[in-house]
Design an enzyme around this catalytic site. Sequence first.
Site: not given
Length: 410
Positions: A207, A303
């Site tokens: 990203n 996560d």
Amino acid sequence: MSPLAGKRILLGVTGSIAAYKAVELARGLRRAGAEVQVVTTPGAREFVAPLTFQALTGRPLRCELFDPAAEAAMDHIELARWAEWVLVAPASADFLARIAQGLADDLLTTLCLATEAPLWVAPAMNRVMWRHPATQANIGVLRGRGVRVLGPDQGAQACGEEGPGRMLEAEAILRLLAGDGPLSGVSVLVTAGPTREPIDPVRFLSNRSSGRMGYALAAALAGLGAEVTLVSGPVALPSPPGVARVNVETALEMASVVEARAGDAAIFVAAAAVADYRPVHVPGHKIKKRDARRTLELTPNPDILATVAARPDAPFCLGFAAETRDLEANARSKLEAKGLDMIAANLVGGSEGGFESEDNALLVLWPGGRHEFPLLPKQALARRLADLLAVRFRAARGPEPDSGESDARD
Ligand code: PMT
């Protein structure tokens, strides 16, 4: 009473434009009740008149190694023994190089070699000089010998450039010296930057995170006295001064480094843009362009933030939320779903702020509270967020025993 009261401090000043800050420092040390003896290099006298220091400290300034009059009063070995602490601020690149080498070619370097007192240095120089491998190697040598390196700060420099190398302000040095920075001695783990998820040996999913926000925050937290470890994805940024950095590439690597260190952290800050998914099959060879269409099968990454926040010994957790719409509602649901103490939400994907940009704006939420920071350069924003984090952290911990503090909650 200040922990500096009654301390005998030898304040070394080297030739740098930042020498004017040493005047403020000498004044602050005296106000805190310390005895201060200023010793300068010859170059420092080009920047500040000796009489200024003499008037502030009540002691004649020392500069020359071979000064019969001064040596008759207290020779350099006596002076080295007199000092309980030695603080050199500003410490120029040349001075750091000389003490790293163990040179004793003027009074100040001789004293640094002859003293058994703890040595603190506050570097001040142009950003290119600070980043030069020679300076970084010298800093590494000095740290390895137990020298405490205070700063440097980032920002506008006297030479007109922008970057790391400014001497810390006198007030910040006094706080760190007294060990009363709002996060002094607090261990903080920070993640920053993107992760890269391999598709094959030459391609990856990633990203737009530059790491700027997380790096600025790591630097700001170190400036408040915290012991910061930065777990960084691949970025093109130098390590913030005073911060230990661990480089990782994938989300799984980041998760494993964080997992290993979270138990020692009092605060966890998750500023990294961790890839939510990774490719299931990663061939050992470059995928050939044969098919008109290709499907990539993805599996979720752990996560990291939610895992840390769910630990029985969870540190105080500050998460980030990168949103393209419904900023407050989405951020509050992440705060609650992940069981966080605080969340800093930013709008991403627009023309201003968020990923890659030099600036950012943040909406910070915590159970029962909120604060908005306007669009600011990420370094300035990080300092404000670090201050708020310190306040919320102390409030969550409750009043210190014997501190006389009633309630730090705002
Ligand atoms: O790096 P810059 O270019 O300066 O840009 C800064 C930033 C936009 C990357 C930064 O301010 C930011 O928002 N970082 C978090 C980005 C993100 O991944 O947000 P999220 O809403 O997808 O994730 C929520 C939180 O969970 C984040 O704290 C994230 O670090 C954490 N997370 C997410 C997924 C995952 N697998 N593990 C995690 O720990």
